[in-house]
Scaffold this motif. Structure first.
Motif, PDB file in Angstrom:
ATOM      1  N   TYR A   4       0.010   9.517   3.646  1.00 56.95           N
ATOM      2  CA  TYR A   4      -1.311  10.075   3.947  1.00 56.95           C
ATOM      3  C   TYR A   4      -1.542  11.270   3.019  1.00 56.95           C
ATOM      4  O   TYR A   4      -0.848  12.283   3.103  1.00 56.95           O
ATOM      5  CB  TYR A   4      -1.363  10.482   5.412  1.00 56.95           C
ATOM      6  N   ILE A   5      -2.536  11.127   2.121  1.00 54.89           N
ATOM      7  CA  ILE A   5      -2.871  12.178   1.160  1.00 54.89           C
ATOM      8  C   ILE A   5      -4.199  12.802   1.574  1.00 54.89           C
ATOM      9  O   ILE A   5      -5.227  12.125   1.632  1.00 54.89           O
ATOM     10  CB  ILE A   5      -3.001  11.624  -0.273  1.00 54.89           C
ATOM     11  N   ALA A   6      -4.186  14.096   1.853  1.00 48.22           N
ATOM     12  CA  ALA A   6      -5.405  14.820   2.225  1.00 48.22           C
ATOM     13  C   ALA A   6      -5.983  15.496   0.990  1.00 48.22           C
ATOM     14  O   ALA A   6      -5.344  16.383   0.408  1.00 48.22           O
ATOM     15  CB  ALA A   6      -5.104  15.859   3.299  1.00 48.22           C
ATOM     16  N   ASP A   7      -7.173  15.067   0.592  1.00 48.12           N
ATOM     17  CA  ASP A   7      -7.885  15.706  -0.520  1.00 48.12           C
ATOM     18  C   ASP A   7      -8.628  16.915   0.036  1.00 48.12           C
ATOM     19  O   ASP A   7      -9.666  16.784   0.680  1.00 48.12           O
ATOM     20  CB  ASP A   7      -8.850  14.708  -1.158  1.00 48.12           C
ATOM     21  N   GLU A   8      -8.081  18.093  -0.233  1.00 50.10           N
ATOM     22  CA  GLU A   8      -8.650  19.351   0.254  1.00 50.10           C
ATOM     23  C   GLU A   8      -9.243  20.161  -0.902  1.00 50.10           C
ATOM     24  O   GLU A   8      -9.407  21.378  -0.788  1.00 50.10           O
ATOM     25  CB  GLU A   8      -7.567  20.160   0.960  1.00 50.10           C
ATOM     26  N   VAL A   9      -9.567  19.479  -1.999  1.00 52.36           N
ATOM     27  CA  VAL A   9     -10.050  20.175  -3.185  1.00 52.36           C
ATOM     28  C   VAL A   9     -11.292  20.997  -2.882  1.00 52.36           C
ATOM     29  O   VAL A   9     -11.418  22.148  -3.311  1.00 52.36           O
ATOM     30  CB  VAL A   9     -10.307  19.172  -4.325  1.00 52.36           C
ATOM     31  N   ILE A  29       0.834  -1.202   0.000  1.00 55.95           N
ATOM     32  CA  ILE A  29       0.000   0.000   0.000  1.00 55.95           C
ATOM     33  C   ILE A  29       0.871   1.255   0.000  1.00 55.95           C
ATOM     34  O   ILE A  29       1.648   1.493   0.929  1.00 55.95           O
ATOM     35  CB  ILE A  29      -0.955   0.006   1.209  1.00 55.95           C
ATOM     36  N   ALA A  30       0.711   2.064  -1.043  1.00 58.23           N
ATOM     37  CA  ALA A  30       1.489   3.301  -1.164  1.00 58.23           C
ATOM     38  C   ALA A  30       0.865   4.444  -0.378  1.00 58.23           C
ATOM     39  O   ALA A  30       1.574   5.232   0.244  1.00 58.23           O
ATOM     40  CB  ALA A  30       1.615   3.699  -2.630  1.00 58.23           C
ATOM     41  N   GLY A  31      -0.465   4.579  -0.462  1.00 54.38           N
ATOM     42  CA  GLY A  31      -1.089   5.750   0.144  1.00 54.38           C
ATOM     43  C   GLY A  31      -2.528   5.521   0.544  1.00 54.38           C
ATOM     44  O   GLY A  31      -3.196   4.604   0.056  1.00 54.38           O
ATOM     45  N   ILE A  32      -2.981   6.359   1.464  1.00 56.58           N
ATOM     46  CA  ILE A  32      -4.393   6.457   1.820  1.00 56.58           C
ATOM     47  C   ILE A  32      -4.834   7.872   1.463  1.00 56.58           C
ATOM     48  O   ILE A  32      -4.257   8.850   1.952  1.00 56.58           O
ATOM     49  CB  ILE A  32      -4.629   6.182   3.309  1.00 56.58           C
ATOM     50  N   LEU A  33      -5.823   7.949   0.594  1.00 54.46           N
ATOM     51  CA  LEU A  33      -6.341   9.239   0.128  1.00 54.46           C
ATOM     52  C   LEU A  33      -7.695   9.491   0.775  1.00 54.46           C
ATOM     53  O   LEU A  33      -8.618   8.689   0.622  1.00 54.46           O
ATOM     54  CB  LEU A  33      -6.480   9.225  -1.394  1.00 54.46           C
ATOM     55  N   LEU A  34      -7.806  10.601   1.500  1.00 50.49           N
ATOM     56  CA  LEU A  34      -9.045  10.933   2.203  1.00 50.49           C
ATOM     57  C   LEU A  34      -9.457  12.363   1.926  1.00 50.49           C
ATOM     58  O   LEU A  34      -8.622  13.287   1.998  1.00 50.49           O
ATOM     59  CB  LEU A  34      -8.855  10.813   3.724  1.00 50.49           C
ATOM     60  N   GLU A  35     -10.750  12.589   1.627  1.00 49.67           N
ATOM     61  CA  GLU A  35     -11.290  13.930   1.753  1.00 49.67           C
ATOM     62  C   GLU A  35     -11.315  14.254   3.241  1.00 49.67           C
ATOM     63  O   GLU A  35     -11.918  13.507   4.023  1.00 49.67           O
ATOM     64  CB  GLU A  35     -12.713  13.999   1.197  1.00 49.67           C
ATOM     65  N   THR A  36     -10.685  15.341   3.638  1.00 51.70           N
ATOM     66  CA  THR A  36     -10.623  15.665   5.063  1.00 51.70           C
ATOM     67  C   THR A  36     -12.026  15.731   5.656  1.00 51.70           C
ATOM     68  O   THR A  36     -12.289  15.177   6.732  1.00 51.70           O
ATOM     69  CB  THR A  36      -9.891  16.994   5.280  1.00 51.70           C
ATOM     70  N   ILE A  37     -12.929  16.427   4.990  1.00 47.22           N
ATOM     71  CA  ILE A  37     -14.358  16.350   5.263  1.00 47.22           C
ATOM     72  C   ILE A  37     -14.994  15.897   3.959  1.00 47.22           C
ATOM     73  O   ILE A  37     -14.840  16.564   2.933  1.00 47.22           O
ATOM     74  CB  ILE A  37     -14.937  17.702   5.705  1.00 47.22           C
ATOM     75  N   VAL A  38     -15.666  14.766   3.980  1.00 45.59           N
ATOM     76  CA  VAL A  38     -16.291  14.257   2.756  1.00 45.59           C
ATOM     77  C   VAL A  38     -17.246  15.312   2.229  1.00 45.59           C
ATOM     78  O   VAL A  38     -18.071  15.864   2.969  1.00 45.59           O
ATOM     79  CB  VAL A  38     -17.023  12.938   3.036  1.00 45.59           C
TER      80      VAL A  38
END
Length: 458
Positions: free
Chosen positions: A254-259, A218-227
Motif C-alpha cells: 500500500y503506497i500512500a501518495d502524500e505529495v 500485483i506489487a502495489g496499490i498507489l493512492l492519493e490519500t485525498i485526491v
C-alpha cells in the motif's frame, strides 16, 4: 486589486517587458501549446500574497501548485537556506550530511511507528517512481494499481499511473499499470446512496479488479490519500482501512501518495493519519519545505527497508537529499512546531472554511457540492443541481471551458489567484494565511461565482 502600498510594490513596466520577452523568447513551458500562452511575470511575494511588475497584488489561493505551505519568502526558511549555503552548499548523496540526516529522522518521527528510513528524491514524480520500484523489488511482482481521477507525476511510470487526461498523449509508457474506480460519493460510479454504501461498493469493485488481474501479479496499490487536482475527493469512512485490509489479504504493498496533502495541508503531518490507517510506503514533496528548493522522498516501512539491508537498491539521484533543500525542511519542522501550524489548519478548516463554503453553496445555484478538510477544499460547479450536469464538460478547453474561466477571471480582477480544474474551484491557500485574508479570499470567490450562476439551466 489589493492596495500595492501594503507590500511597498511599485510598478516597473520596463522589467515587466524584459521578463515577458525573455520568457516568450526562450522558456519552454510545461503542459502548454507554446504560442497560445502568455505567462504573467511575477516580481515578488510575501506570506500569502504575490505581485506582478504592474503593481497588482494577489492573494495566493492556490499556494502556487499547492506546495507553498508556509507562504512566500518565509524568513525562517530563507535564513536556513542562506546559512546552509554559507556552510556547505552541496554534497553527493553517498556521503553523510547533518541536515539530511536530521530531516530524515524528523520525517520518520512524525510518520508513526514502523517507519525509520527515508529515501530522498527531487520531487513528487520521482518519489512515486522509486516507491513503485521498491514495491516491485520487495514483492517480486510487476503490476501497480491506481485510481482514475488521480495524478502521480510526469515521469514515465508516474504518468502511466495517473488517471487523468494528462496520461493520454504519453501512452504507452509503463504497461504494467491497472486503473480502477475510486470512491466519489457525489458522482458515484457505483450508484451508491450514502458514503457507507460508496465505501462498500468501491471496495468490492477494487477486490474484483485485484482477483481478475491476478492478485499474485500485483506489487502495489498507489493512492492519493485525498485526491488532489482531480477533485479534492475525501475518502468516505472506512475506505482506506478497507484498502489496507485488501493489501494485507493479497500481499500487496500500500503506497500512500502524500505529495499534495502531506505536511499540514489537512491539519495532519500526513493526511492518512486522519483516517486511522497505515501504509507501507509514503511519498512526499511540496510542503516538506514549501518548494523553496526541490525536494521529495519516500518514507519506507521497516519491513520493506529491511529487504534492502543486504540487497542493493538499484536507484539514486545526484541531488538526493540536497543540503539546501533539507535545511529548508528542517526549518519547516521548527516553524510547524513553534507556530502550531497543524492546530491552526484544523481550526481554520472547521471554523471558517467549511461553514463559509456551505453558506456560499446555499446562495449559488451553480454550486453542486463542497468538500474538503483543513485548508484543502473543492467547490464543484454544475449547470443543474438536480441532474448534476457539470458546468463544463470533462477535460473542457477553449469555448467549452468559458464558464469556469469567467469565474477565475473574476477572482483575479478582485485580487485573488484561484486554483481551477475542470468544473471546480479549489481552495488551497498557504497554511500561514491570516483569518482576515482567508475571509477576504472566500468573499471574492463568493462574488465570482455569480459568473457561474449565469450558466445554470435550472
Amino acid at each position: 486589486m489589493t492596495d500595492t502600498l501594503l507590500t511597498g510594490v511599485q510598478p516597473d513596466l520596463e522589467a515587466d517587458a524584459r521578463v515577458r520577452a525573455d520568457d516568450r523568447g526562450h522558456v519552454f513551458h510545461s503542459w502548454s501549446a507554446q504560442a497560445l500562452i502568455d505567462p504573467l511575470p511575477i516580481a515578488g511575494g510575501e506570506g500569502s500574497t504575490f505581485w506582478d511588475y504592474a503593481g497588482n497584488t494577489y492573494l495566493d489561493f492556490s499556494s502556487q501548485l499547492v506546495n507553498l505551505n508556509l507562504g512566500h519568502q518565509h524568513p525562517d526558511l530563507v535564513r536556513a537556506i542562506q546559512e546552509q549555503a554559507g556552510r556547505l552548499a552541496t554534497i553527493q548523496p553517498s556521503m553523510a550530511n547533518d541536515v539530511r540526516g536530521e530531516l530524515a529522522r524528523r520525517i520518520a518521527g512524525v510518520a508513526g511507528d514502523g517507519f525509520e528510513k527515508v529515501f530522498f528524491t527531487n520531487g513528487g514524480a520521482d518519489a512515486n517512481e522509486n516507491a513503485v520500484r521498491m514495491a516491485r523489488l520487495f514483492t517480486g511482482r510487476r503490476k501497480i494499481m491506481s485510481m482514475y481521477r488521480s495524478y502521480h507525476g510526469n515521469t514515465s511510470t508516474a504518468i502511466s499511473l495517473t488517471g487523468d487526461p494528462r496520461r493520454w498523449p504519453n501512452e504507452p509508457a509503463d504497461g504494467s499499470v491497472v486503473h480502477f474506480h475510486g470512491p466519489y460519493p457525489y458522482r458515484s460510479s457505483f450508484h451508491s446512496s450514502s458514503p457507507e454504501e460508496e465505501t462498500a461498493r468501491a471496495l468490492q469493485h477494487l477486490e474484483q479488479t485485484i482477483v481478475l488481474e491476478g492478485a499474485g501479479t500485483i506489487a502495489g496499490i498507489l493512492l492519493e490519500t485525498i485526491v488532489g487536482t482531480n477533485g479534492v475527493l475525501v475518502p468516505p469512512p472506512g475506505y482506506l482501512a478497507g484498502v489496507r485490509e485488501l493489501c494485507d489479504k493479497y500481499g500487496i504493498v500500500y503506497i500512500a501518495d502524500e505529495v499534495m496533502v502531506g505536511f499540514g495541508r489537512v491539519g495532519e503531518w500526513f493526511a492518512f493519519q486522519a483516517f486511522d490507517v497505515q501504509p507501507d510506503l509514503i511519498t512526499f514533496a511540496k510542503g516538506v519545505n514549501s518548494g523553496y528548493v526541490p525536494l521529495g522522498g519516500v518514507v519506507i516501512s521497516d519491513r520493506i527497508a529491511a529487504h534492502f539491508d543486504t540487497v542493493s537498491f538499484p536507484g539514486g539521484l545526484t541531488y538526493s537529499g540536497h543540503p539546501l533543500a533539507c535545511a529548508a525542511g528542517v526549518a519547516t519542522f521548527d516553524v510547524f512546531e513553534r507556530d502550531g501550524i497543524l492546530e491552526r489548519v484544523r481550526d481554520l478548516g472547521e471554523r471558517v472554511v467549511g461553514p463559509r463554503l456551505r453558506e456560499i453553496a446555499e446562495r449559488h445555484p451553480s454550486v453542486g457540492d463542497v468538500r474538503g478538510l483543513g485548508l484543502f477544499w473543492a467547490i464543484e460547479l454544475v449547470k443543474d443541481r438536480e441532474t448534476r450536469e457539470q458546468l463544463v464538460p470533462f477535460n473542457a478547453s477553449g469555448p467549452d471551458a468559458a464558464p469556469v474561466a469567467a469565474v477565475a477571471a473574476a477572482c483575479k480582477r478582485d485580487g485573488v489567484w484561484p486554483f481551477t480544474h475542470f468544473n471546480r474551484v479549489h481552495v488551497a491557500p498557504p497554511l500561514v494565511i491570516t483569518e482576515e485574508e482567508l475571509l477576504r479570499g472566500l468573499d471574492v470567490i463568493d462574488r465570482a461565482l455569480s459568473a457561474a450562476d449565469e450558466y445554470v439551466t435550472r
